[in-house]
Design a protein around this motif. Structure first.
Motif, PDB file in Angstrom:
ATOM      1  N   GLU A  20      45.165  12.013  45.084  1.00 20.54           N
ATOM      2  CA  GLU A  20      45.468  11.705  43.675  1.00 20.54           C
ATOM      3  C   GLU A  20      44.181  11.524  42.867  1.00 20.54           C
ATOM      4  OE1 GLU A  20      49.831   9.528  44.225  1.00 20.54           O
ATOM      5  OE2 GLU A  20      47.988   8.346  44.371  1.00 20.54           O
ATOM      6  N   LYS A  21      43.178  10.905  43.479  1.00 18.11           N
ATOM      7  CA  LYS A  21      41.875  10.762  42.795  1.00 18.11           C
ATOM      8  C   LYS A  21      41.244  12.139  42.576  1.00 18.11           C
ATOM      9  CE  LYS A  21      40.865   6.183  44.701  1.00 18.11           C
ATOM     10  NZ  LYS A  21      40.078   5.439  45.703  1.00 18.11           N
ATOM     11  N   ARG A  22      41.338  12.983  43.597  1.00 17.85           N
ATOM     12  CA  ARG A  22      40.769  14.336  43.496  1.00 17.85           C
ATOM     13  C   ARG A  22      41.482  15.120  42.384  1.00 17.85           C
ATOM     14  NH1 ARG A  22      40.919  15.285  48.442  1.00 17.85           N
ATOM     15  NH2 ARG A  22      42.900  16.400  48.573  1.00 17.85           N
ATOM     16  N   GLN A  23      42.817  14.996  42.368  1.00 17.94           N
ATOM     17  CA  GLN A  23      43.581  15.714  41.350  1.00 17.94           C
ATOM     18  C   GLN A  23      43.219  15.230  39.949  1.00 17.94           C
ATOM     19  OE1 GLN A  23      47.709  16.730  41.752  1.00 17.94           O
ATOM     20  NE2 GLN A  23      48.147  16.061  39.670  1.00 17.94           N
ATOM     21  N   PHE A  24      43.001  13.924  39.799  1.00 18.36           N
ATOM     22  CA  PHE A  24      42.661  13.399  38.475  1.00 18.36           C
ATOM     23  C   PHE A  24      41.344  14.006  37.984  1.00 18.36           C
ATOM     24  CE2 PHE A  24      40.367  10.252  35.854  1.00 18.36           C
ATOM     25  CZ  PHE A  24      41.217  10.249  34.757  1.00 18.36           C
ATOM     26  N   LYS A  25      40.363  14.083  38.873  1.00 13.97           N
ATOM     27  CA  LYS A  25      39.070  14.643  38.471  1.00 13.97           C
ATOM     28  C   LYS A  25      39.199  16.125  38.121  1.00 13.97           C
ATOM     29  CE  LYS A  25      36.459  11.215  41.087  1.00 13.97           C
ATOM     30  NZ  LYS A  25      35.713  10.907  42.308  1.00 13.97           N
ATOM     31  N   LEU A  26      40.040  16.861  38.857  1.00 13.19           N
ATOM     32  CA  LEU A  26      40.297  18.275  38.535  1.00 13.19           C
ATOM     33  C   LEU A  26      41.027  18.404  37.204  1.00 13.19           C
ATOM     34  CD1 LEU A  26      41.418  19.583  42.056  1.00 13.19           C
ATOM     35  CD2 LEU A  26      39.323  20.202  40.836  1.00 13.19           C
ATOM     36  N   ASN A  86      51.373  15.762  39.502  1.00 14.20           N
ATOM     37  CA  ASN A  86      51.201  15.840  40.952  1.00 14.20           C
ATOM     38  C   ASN A  86      52.527  16.221  41.614  1.00 14.20           C
ATOM     39  OD1 ASN A  86      50.757  15.344  43.720  1.00 14.20           O
ATOM     40  ND2 ASN A  86      49.263  13.744  43.249  1.00 14.20           N
ATOM     41  N   PRO A  87      52.549  17.298  42.413  1.00 15.79           N
ATOM     42  CA  PRO A  87      53.798  17.708  43.077  1.00 15.79           C
ATOM     43  C   PRO A  87      54.410  16.596  43.925  1.00 15.79           C
ATOM     44  CG  PRO A  87      52.094  19.380  43.342  1.00 15.79           C
ATOM     45  CD  PRO A  87      51.432  18.190  42.724  1.00 15.79           C
ATOM     46  N   ALA A  88      53.579  15.698  44.462  1.00 15.40           N
ATOM     47  CA  ALA A  88      54.080  14.616  45.311  1.00 15.40           C
ATOM     48  C   ALA A  88      54.957  13.646  44.524  1.00 15.40           C
ATOM     49  CB  ALA A  88      52.910  13.857  45.930  1.00 15.40           C
ATOM     50  N   GLN A  89      54.757  13.602  43.184  1.00 17.32           N
ATOM     51  CA  GLN A  89      55.537  12.674  42.355  1.00 17.32           C
ATOM     52  C   GLN A  89      56.859  13.286  41.889  1.00 17.32           C
ATOM     53  OE1 GLN A  89      54.589   9.581  41.929  1.00 17.32           O
ATOM     54  NE2 GLN A  89      52.566   9.831  42.868  1.00 17.32           N
ATOM     55  N   ASN A  90      57.000  14.597  42.106  1.00 18.13           N
ATOM     56  CA  ASN A  90      58.184  15.287  41.579  1.00 18.13           C
ATOM     57  C   ASN A  90      59.456  14.867  42.296  1.00 18.13           C
ATOM     58  OD1 ASN A  90      56.672  16.643  39.753  1.00 18.13           O
ATOM     59  ND2 ASN A  90      56.588  18.574  40.886  1.00 18.13           N
ATOM     60  N   ASN A  91      60.519  14.660  41.523  1.00 17.36           N
ATOM     61  CA  ASN A  91      61.852  14.465  42.081  1.00 17.36           C
ATOM     62  C   ASN A  91      62.866  14.978  41.074  1.00 17.36           C
ATOM     63  OD1 ASN A  91      62.388  12.404  40.143  1.00 17.36           O
ATOM     64  ND2 ASN A  91      61.454  10.870  41.478  1.00 17.36           N
ATOM     65  N   ILE A  92      64.118  14.937  41.444  1.00 13.16           N
ATOM     66  CA  ILE A  92      65.179  15.482  40.586  1.00 13.16           C
ATOM     67  C   ILE A  92      65.192  14.806  39.220  1.00 13.16           C
ATOM     68  CG2 ILE A  92      67.702  15.509  40.315  1.00 13.16           C
ATOM     69  CD1 ILE A  92      66.731  17.812  41.940  1.00 13.16           C
ATOM     70  N   ARG A  93      64.989  13.493  39.216  1.00 14.25           N
ATOM     71  CA  ARG A  93      65.050  12.739  37.962  1.00 14.25           C
ATOM     72  C   ARG A  93      63.989  13.236  36.977  1.00 14.25           C
ATOM     73  NH1 ARG A  93      65.106   8.086  40.300  1.00 14.25           N
ATOM     74  NH2 ARG A  93      67.359   7.933  40.482  1.00 14.25           N
ATOM     75  N   ILE A  94      62.765  13.431  37.477  1.00 18.08           N
ATOM     76  CA  ILE A  94      61.681  13.932  36.633  1.00 18.08           C
ATOM     77  C   ILE A  94      61.970  15.373  36.203  1.00 18.08           C
ATOM     78  CG2 ILE A  94      59.239  14.629  36.653  1.00 18.08           C
ATOM     79  CD1 ILE A  94      58.654  12.146  38.349  1.00 18.08           C
ATOM     80  N   ALA A  95      62.509  16.177  37.144  1.00 19.29           N
ATOM     81  CA  ALA A  95      62.823  17.580  36.833  1.00 19.29           C
ATOM     82  C   ALA A  95      63.853  17.688  35.712  1.00 19.29           C
ATOM     83  CB  ALA A  95      63.336  18.280  38.088  1.00 19.29           C
ATOM     84  N   ILE A  96      64.879  16.841  35.747  1.00 14.54           N
ATOM     85  CA  ILE A  96      65.912  16.872  34.704  1.00 14.54           C
ATOM     86  C   ILE A  96      65.314  16.482  33.358  1.00 14.54           C
ATOM     87  CG2 ILE A  96      68.088  15.833  33.913  1.00 14.54           C
ATOM     88  CD1 ILE A  96      68.729  15.379  36.954  1.00 14.54           C
TER      89      ILE A  96
END
Length: 514
Positions: A20-26, A86-96
């Motif tokens: 997550e830290k790496r993704q934030f910097k990217l 972040n794909p790791a945070q994705n779930n149905i609720r966020i997708a909707i």
């Protein structure tokens, strides 16, 4: 001055994983001009810091004192945006929600047909996953668009949307009533604890039935059933009807296994349901079923499909180890459970930002009970001191009360009589201030206060007298709670039969499983 406990930004940064830290910097690096931005400099500094210290930030000249507040708010927002991607945070609720956001953008551009198409897909997804609040929002937006996008089917479409909105509204109101009742009962349990007498029982029962809406169980969806079972569970806990607790906690967990996709969408509710089911089984001393439920929960949590995040990891640690300790209490295998102490200590240090103080103290109490059952009274006392000396803690007073009573018993067992008189005065003073002195506590205090006046030759007889007195309350509807925290009966029987308390509890457990 360092203040890492209260600084939300610092706690958020420390909760981030390496990826997550790496993704934030990217994420920041994608935008030209952001690489050397002040908020990235602040992020890097806080990431390496052990505590939050504003003076250290200002000395680094990352930002002026006047700008610091805005910079922190900006950094906090950017981290959340990065986490959302972040794909790791994705779930149905966020997708909707994402589909609803896209549909709103298309609507604002006047692209009504495209917006309606997205909304229809999002609505199907929402209804399939019992997300009825967002489904209602989708229908309301569909209604707005349909009034501006005239089609030949407008008449039938209007009737259809109106019926959908009405149905969802009724379901949402019912779910809201049930969730409100569940929350109110849980708040009541935390605030005043279990009912103490017939008057309390009548008041709680009237409160529950007055607010419980009439329902047809066959007409309820997953969400409404879940809140209904929760409300019944808290009511059952309040009135100390532990068989009913088992019944409704079991319904709660079975509901998830019947709708397996809901386990992955609502992992926190799944874990909590299992925890309360295990707690109920502990109270009714059903050890064989306890093991089955615990093993099944552990298998689900460790499966690849089960969601993984910091909150879930903290809850899994808390519920798994708390109930593993309870299993050793049920079976009287205290020494075999000592390995859990290191796991608990490590877990508390690791998850302390996400576990409230009450639950940490509850774990310490369980560890103290483990050592008491092993006969290691001095270590037991050390863990109890962590609870008794916690002056800043606002917790359920019953835990504080039994920590003090167990401390008295452990001091007596350890032969630390020189501390007993001071402890007795302090404990009695605390209990009187509580205004919640139960008969079991009164008898225990009275016995311990008289210990100094009892001749060694009369001690066995005094243990017999106290045992006979306390046995009256073992199944008393409002006094049995005392035995959930401290198995005084088994402790007395260990003295009367000249056996270790662990052996007494093991023999009782074997009798129950025959």
């Amino acid at each position: 001055m360092p203040n890492s406990q209260k600084e939300s930004l610092f706690v958020l940064i420390k909760s981030l994983s390496k990826s997550e830290k790496r993704q934030f910097k990217l994420y920041v690096g994608r935008f030209e001009g952001n690489v050397n931005s002040k908020f990235l400099a602040l992020f890097t500094f806080l990431e390496k810091s052990q505590t939050y210290d504003e003076q250290a930030i200002l000395k680094k000249k990352i930002v002026t004192k006047q700008q610091l507040s805005n910079l922190k708010a900006n950094l906090y927002k950017q981290i959340l945006k990065s986490l959302r991607l972040n794909p790791a945070q994705n779930n149905i609720r966020i997708a909707i929600r994402e589909q609803l956001d896209y549909a709103t953008i298309l609507y604002n551009k006047g692209l009504y047909r495209q917006s309606l198409k997205l909304l229809d897909k999002a609505k199907i997804l929402a209804l399939e996953h019992e997300e009825k609040n967002v489904a209602y929002e989708i229908v309301e937006l569909e209604k707005i668009i349909e009034t501006q996008y005239i089609t030949r089917s407008l008449s039938s479409r209007a009737d259809e949307l109106s019926a959908e909105a009405k149905k969802l509204s009724i379901q949402n109101v019912l779910a809201s009533k049930l969730s409100n009742l569940s929350l109110e009962l849980y708040g009541l349990l935390l605030k005043v604890g279990y009912v103490k007498d017939e008057k309390d029982y009548e008041e709680v029962t009237a409160y529950f039935h007055d607010r419980l809406p009439e329902v047809d169980i066959n007409e309820l969806g997953f969400r409404e059933k879940l809140w209904l079972y929760k409300a019944h569970l808290w009511y059952s806990f309040l009135i100390q009807d532990f068989l009913s607790c088992y019944k409704y906690a079991n319904k709660w967990v079975d509901l998830f296994y019947e709708h397996k996709e809901m386990i992955y969408l609502n992992p926190v509710f799944f874990l909590k349901g299992n925890h309360y089911l295990l707690e109920s089984l502990f109270y009714v001393k059903y050890s064989s079923q306890f093991k089955v439920v615990l093993e099944r929960m552990e298998a689900m949590v460790s499966s690849k499909e089960f969601p993984k995040n910091d909150n879930i990891a903290s809850l899994a640690f808390l519920y798994t180890n708390s109930n593993k300790l309870n299993l050793h209490f049920l079976e009287g295998t205290f020494a075999k459970g000592e390995y859990l102490v290191r796991i608990v200590e490590y877990g508390i240090a690791k998850h302390k930002d996400r576990i409230d103080e009450h639950h940490i103290m509850l774990l310490y109490y369980k560890v103290a009970c483990l050592y008491f059952g092993m006969g290691d009274n001095k270590t037991c006392i050390q863990y109890l001191k962590r609870i008794i000396n916690n002056k800043n803690l606002k917790m359920r007073e019953d835990l504080m009360c039994f920590a003090r009573v167990l401390s008295l018993v452990a001091h007596y067992e350890a032969g630390m009589d020189y501390h007993l008189e001071v402890q007795l005065k302090s404990t009695y003073k605390f209990l009187l201030k509580m205004d919640d002195l139960h008969e079991v506590q009164k008898e225990m205090i009275k016995f311990l206060r008289n210990l100094g006046n009892i001749y060694p030759s009369d001690l066995h007889h005094e243990f017999e007298k106290l045992h006979a007195e306390l046995k009256k309350y073992e199944d008393h509807p409002y006094e049995k709670r005392a035995f959930l925290y401290l198995d005084v009966i088994s402790w007395l029987e260990s003295h009367l039969q000249n056996k270790p308390v662990s052996q007494i509890i093991r023999e009782k457990a074997e009798t129950l499983t025959r």
